[in-house]
Design an enzyme around this catalytic site. Structure first.
Site, PDB file in Angstrom:
ATOM      1  N   ARG A  55       0.792  -1.218   0.000  1.00 51.56           N
ATOM      2  CA  ARG A  55       0.000   0.000   0.000  1.00 51.56           C
ATOM      3  C   ARG A  55       0.829   1.275   0.000  1.00 51.56           C
ATOM      4  O   ARG A  55       0.556   2.206  -0.748  1.00 51.56           O
ATOM      5  CB  ARG A  55      -0.924   0.051   1.238  1.00 51.56           C
ATOM      6  CG  ARG A  55      -2.221  -0.674   1.066  1.00 51.56           C
ATOM      7  CD  ARG A  55      -2.677  -1.227   2.393  1.00 51.56           C
ATOM      8  NE  ARG A  55      -1.739  -2.264   2.791  1.00 51.56           N
ATOM      9  CZ  ARG A  55      -1.850  -3.536   2.407  1.00 51.56           C
ATOM     10  NH1 ARG A  55      -2.873  -3.931   1.711  1.00 51.56           N
ATOM     11  NH2 ARG A  55      -0.927  -4.424   2.730  1.00 51.56           N
ATOM     12  N   THR A  56       1.826   1.331   0.883  1.00 52.52           N
ATOM     13  CA  THR A  56       2.525   2.601   1.047  1.00 52.52           C
ATOM     14  C   THR A  56       3.229   2.989  -0.250  1.00 52.52           C
ATOM     15  O   THR A  56       3.092   4.108  -0.740  1.00 52.52           O
ATOM     16  CB  THR A  56       3.520   2.511   2.223  1.00 52.52           C
ATOM     17  OG1 THR A  56       2.802   2.082   3.376  1.00 52.52           O
ATOM     18  CG2 THR A  56       4.173   3.846   2.504  1.00 52.52           C
ATOM     19  N   LYS A  83      24.611  -5.246  -4.220  1.00 49.90           N
ATOM     20  CA  LYS A  83      26.057  -5.391  -4.445  1.00 49.90           C
ATOM     21  C   LYS A  83      26.849  -4.874  -3.246  1.00 49.90           C
ATOM     22  O   LYS A  83      28.077  -4.843  -3.280  1.00 49.90           O
ATOM     23  CB  LYS A  83      26.481  -4.606  -5.688  1.00 49.90           C
ATOM     24  CG  LYS A  83      25.789  -5.021  -6.974  1.00 49.90           C
ATOM     25  CD  LYS A  83      26.277  -4.120  -8.122  1.00 49.90           C
ATOM     26  CE  LYS A  83      25.473  -4.362  -9.390  1.00 49.90           C
ATOM     27  NZ  LYS A  83      25.803  -3.348 -10.424  1.00 49.90           N
ATOM     28  N   ARG A 105      11.682   3.774   3.014  1.00 51.23           N
ATOM     29  CA  ARG A 105      11.362   2.789   4.057  1.00 51.23           C
ATOM     30  C   ARG A 105      12.605   1.974   4.316  1.00 51.23           C
ATOM     31  O   ARG A 105      13.291   1.545   3.370  1.00 51.23           O
ATOM     32  CB  ARG A 105      10.228   1.881   3.581  1.00 51.23           C
ATOM     33  CG  ARG A 105       9.997   0.704   4.514  1.00 51.23           C
ATOM     34  CD  ARG A 105       8.746  -0.053   4.169  1.00 51.23           C
ATOM     35  NE  ARG A 105       7.557   0.687   4.548  1.00 51.23           N
ATOM     36  CZ  ARG A 105       6.321   0.170   4.528  1.00 51.23           C
ATOM     37  NH1 ARG A 105       6.131  -1.079   4.145  1.00 51.23           N
ATOM     38  NH2 ARG A 105       5.285   0.900   4.885  1.00 51.23           N
ATOM     39  N   HIS A 138       5.923   5.621  11.431  1.00 49.25           N
ATOM     40  CA  HIS A 138       5.331   5.538  10.088  1.00 49.25           C
ATOM     41  C   HIS A 138       4.362   6.723   9.991  1.00 49.25           C
ATOM     42  O   HIS A 138       3.144   6.558  10.019  1.00 49.25           O
ATOM     43  CB  HIS A 138       4.595   4.199   9.949  1.00 49.25           C
ATOM     44  CG  HIS A 138       4.189   3.841   8.553  1.00 49.25           C
ATOM     45  ND1 HIS A 138       4.199   4.731   7.506  1.00 49.25           N
ATOM     46  CD2 HIS A 138       3.753   2.666   8.032  1.00 49.25           C
ATOM     47  CE1 HIS A 138       3.774   4.105   6.411  1.00 49.25           C
ATOM     48  NE2 HIS A 138       3.504   2.857   6.711  1.00 49.25           N
TER      49      HIS A 138
END
Ligand code: NCD
Length: 311
Positions: A55-56, A83, A105, A138
């Site tokens: 969703r976010t 990497k 995030r 959040h």
């Protein structure tokens, strides 16, 4: 507003301003076949996700595109992070490319703040929006949660809000709790003993003087909650699988339980759910979790416009 790193960055007037703006975006777009406003034409937004998201990430991408921004998605699993590239080099690369905003995030608390310090020293550089940093915060979820409470119940002051589930690791609970401290609410925290709200946050709640109680049983709150905010037990944050297994099935909201709730109550969930709300509750008009997702689109449009100076 330059960045949104913590929900505590916003005062009550700014929050109301964002919700009003979100309503205006809803009015401008809802029901329209073609969802395209010129607001952010020529702006480039990067999503940079080091943790999974449905969703976010997709709602930020859609919100940006509805305002004509160019939105580019990067994830740890498909970028040079694989990497071994550092967060700092990755962030500075996006700033060098010309990102206007970075929505990020990350599993570490404080990661978004670090990135903001790197890419925008002295406030010059891209805006950074915290889309979840570990079990810390959040903030955009808290904004859409508050917006949903307004939309569903007409206001927040005077309400009894019960939060259920993983209050220890759930960052949505941490941000929403801090946000609600700006209002005149009562809070009820329901969790297994091992997943109670972190002590420092509980102390902040107590110091604020609002009415608060803890319990380990939904029965204690179901009858008089106005908002039942249910959360997933955050499996990925447990160090020990046995500790997760002990609490994973602690709660399930069922139609039988909903029969004990107020007629005007709303049940919310940041999603994803993994069994905390039985799917047969979805047909109940009080089940607001998919409307909550939709509200997230409009609040994220308002936020992007605000940080990019187009409100
Ligand atoms: C939440 C998250 O990522 O913190 N999801 C979301 O953004 N809506 C909740 C969760 O993962 O349980």
């Amino acid at each position: 507003m330059k960045h949104l790193l913590s929900i505590s960055d916003l005062d009550r007037d700014e929050i109301i301003g964002l919700m009003d703006e979100a309503d205006r975006f809803r009015e401008a777009l809802e029901g329209r076949e073609i969802k395209k406003l010129p607001t952010l034409r020529g702006r480039t937004i990067y999503t940079l996700f080091y943790e999974n998201s449905t969703r976010t990430r997709s709602s930020f991408e859609t919100a940006g595109k509805w305002m004509s921004a160019d939105v580019i998605n990067l994830s740890a699993s498909t970028s040079s992070v694989k990497k071994g590239e550092s967060l700092k080099d990755t962030a500075l690369t996006l700033a060098s490319i010309g990102a206007d905003a970075i929505i990020m995030r990350h599993p570490s608390s404080g990661a978004a703040q670090l990135v903001a310090d790197w890419v925008a020293p002295g406030g010059v550089g891209p805006s950074v929006i915290n889309a979840g940093d570990g079990s810390h915060q959040h903030p955009t979820q808290a904004l859409l949660d508050l917006f949903t409470i307004y939309e569903e119940l007409g206001g927040v002051d005077g309400l009894k809000v019960a939060m259920v589930g993983d209050l220890r690791y759930g960052r949505t609970v941490h941000s929403l709790t801090r946000l609600l401290l700006q209002y005149n609410v009562s809070l009820r925290f329901v969790s297994p003993d091992t997943l109670r709200l972190p002590l420092n946050l509980m102390n902040t709640v107590i110091d604020s003087g609002i009415n608060v109680r803890e319990s380990d049983n939904v029965q204690d709150v179901i009858g008089d909650a106005d908002v039942l905010y249910v959360t997933r037990i955050q499996k990925e944050r447990f160090g020990d699988a046995a500790a997760y297994d002990e609490v994973k099935d602690a709660y399930e909201i069922t139609p039988a339980l909903m029969r004990q709730a107020k007629e005007k109550m709303v049940i919310m969930h940041p999603l994803p759910r993994v069994g905390e709300i039985h799917t047969s509750v979805d047909a109940d008009p009080r089940a607001a979790y998919f409307r909550q997702v939709q509200n997230g689109m409009f609040i994220r449009m308002a936020l992007l416009a605000a940080v990019l100076g187009k409100a």
